[in-house]
Motif scaffolding. Structure first.
Motif, short mmCIF file in Angstrom:
data_model
loop_
_atom_site.label_atom_id
_atom_site.label_comp_id
_atom_site.label_asym_id
_atom_site.label_seq_id
_atom_site.Cartn_x
_atom_site.Cartn_y
_atom_site.Cartn_z
N ASP A 11 0.85 -1.19 0.00
CA ASP A 11 0.00 0.00 0.00
C ASP A 11 0.89 1.24 0.00
OD1 ASP A 11 -2.36 1.44 -0.05
OD2 ASP A 11 -2.66 1.35 2.11
N SER A 13 0.61 5.92 -0.15
CA SER A 13 -0.11 7.19 -0.26
C SER A 13 0.84 8.16 -0.93
CB SER A 13 -0.50 7.73 1.11
OG SER A 13 -1.33 6.83 1.79
N ASN A 20 -3.67 16.01 -4.78
CA ASN A 20 -4.61 15.05 -4.18
C ASN A 20 -3.85 13.83 -3.69
OD1 ASN A 20 -6.95 16.59 -5.02
ND2 ASN A 20 -6.54 15.82 -7.08
N VAL A 22 -3.43 10.05 -3.21
CA VAL A 22 -3.93 8.82 -3.80
C VAL A 22 -3.39 7.66 -2.97
CG1 VAL A 22 -3.90 7.34 -5.86
CG2 VAL A 22 -4.00 9.84 -6.10
N ARG A 23 -4.33 6.85 -2.44
CA ARG A 23 -3.98 5.67 -1.65
C ARG A 23 -4.36 4.43 -2.43
NH1 ARG A 23 -6.42 8.72 2.13
NH2 ARG A 23 -5.12 9.48 3.81
N SER A 25 -4.93 1.53 -1.26
CA SER A 25 -5.98 0.82 -0.52
C SER A 25 -7.38 1.38 -0.81
CB SER A 25 -5.70 0.83 0.98
OG SER A 25 -5.55 2.14 1.45
N ASP A 26 -7.47 2.66 -1.19
CA ASP A 26 -8.76 3.27 -1.52
C ASP A 26 -9.31 2.74 -2.84
OD1 ASP A 26 -8.62 4.77 0.78
OD2 ASP A 26 -8.03 6.62 -0.23
N LEU A 27 -8.47 2.07 -3.62
CA LEU A 27 -8.89 1.58 -4.94
C LEU A 27 -9.28 0.10 -4.91
CD1 LEU A 27 -6.15 3.43 -7.00
CD2 LEU A 27 -8.55 4.07 -6.74
N ARG A 28 -9.32 -0.50 -3.71
CA ARG A 28 -9.76 -1.89 -3.60
C ARG A 28 -11.11 -2.05 -4.28
NH1 ARG A 28 -7.29 -4.98 0.66
NH2 ARG A 28 -5.15 -4.93 -0.07
N GLN A 30 -11.25 -2.42 -7.48
CA GLN A 30 -10.97 -2.09 -8.87
C GLN A 30 -9.61 -2.68 -9.24
OE1 GLN A 30 -11.58 2.29 -8.00
NE2 GLN A 30 -12.33 2.19 -10.10
#
Length: 153
Positions: A11, A13, A20, A22-23, A25-28, A30
Motif C-alpha cells: 500500500d 499514499s 490530491n 492517492v492511496r 488501498s482506496d482503490l480496492r 478495482q
C-alpha cells in the motif's frame, strides 16, 4: 526479496499532480495498472504514457485505474500531463520509497555510466489488492496494448 504474482501489493499514499492524496488501498474493488517510469518528457516515457492515453477509454470501459509513478515533482508531472493530455494521474514518488517497495528502483546503466533510478516496471493489481501480473521487460511503444490484451484475456 522481489514481489511475485499473488503477493499483496504494498500500500502507499502519494500526491498526484494536483496535490490530491492517492492511496492504493482506496482503490480496492478495482483493478489497477501501476506503472513505474524513469522521467517525464523523455522519449520512452512519453511513448509509454501516450500509449496508455490512447487506450484509456478501453481501460476505463473495463473499470481499470491507471496510475503512473516516477520520482519527478508535481510541476514536471503537470507539464507532462498538459503537454500530452494524459487523462490519468501521475504520482510523485520523489524519494523513491514506493518504487523501492515494488523493487522498481536501483542501479541503472546508460551510456557507460551507472546511477540509481526508477526501472520501467508495471504491476497489474487485482480488485482484491494482490498482484495479478508483473512486467519487468517493457517495450514503451506497445506496452499499453500488451497489458490490455492481458486484461481482456
Amino acid at each position: 526479496m522481489s514481489l511475485q504474482v499473488g503477493d499483496l501489493a504494498p500500500d502507499f499514499s502519494l500526491l498526484d499532480t494536483h496535490g490530491n492524496l492517492v492511496r492504493l488501498s482506496d482503490l480496492r474493488g478495482q483493478r489497477v495498472v501501476l506503472y513505474f517510469y524513469p522521467r517525464d518528457n523523455t522519449p520512452g516515457c512519453t511513448k509509454e504514457a501516450c500509449g496508455f492515453r490512447d487506450a484509456y477509454l478501453d481501460y476505463e470501459s473495463q473499470g481499470v485505474v491507471i496510475l503512473g509513478i516516477s520520482t519527478d515533482h508535481a510541476k514536471a508531472h503537470a507539464k507532462f500531463t498538459t503537454k500530452y493530455q494524459l487523462p490519468f494521474p501521475l504520482l510523485c514518488d520523489e524519494d523513491a520509497t514506493v518504487a523501492q517497495a515494488y523493487g522498481s528502483y536501483g542501479l541503472k546503466k546508460f551510456m557507460g555510466k551507472e546511477f540509481m533510478g526508477v526501472h520501467r516496471h508495471t504491476f497489474v493489481i487485482g480488485s482484491d489488492g494482490t498482484i495479478e501480473k508483473i512486467y519487468r521487460k517493457v517495450k514503451p511503444e506497445s506496452h499499453a496494448t500488451e497489458i490490455l490484451a492481458h486484461l481482456l484475456g
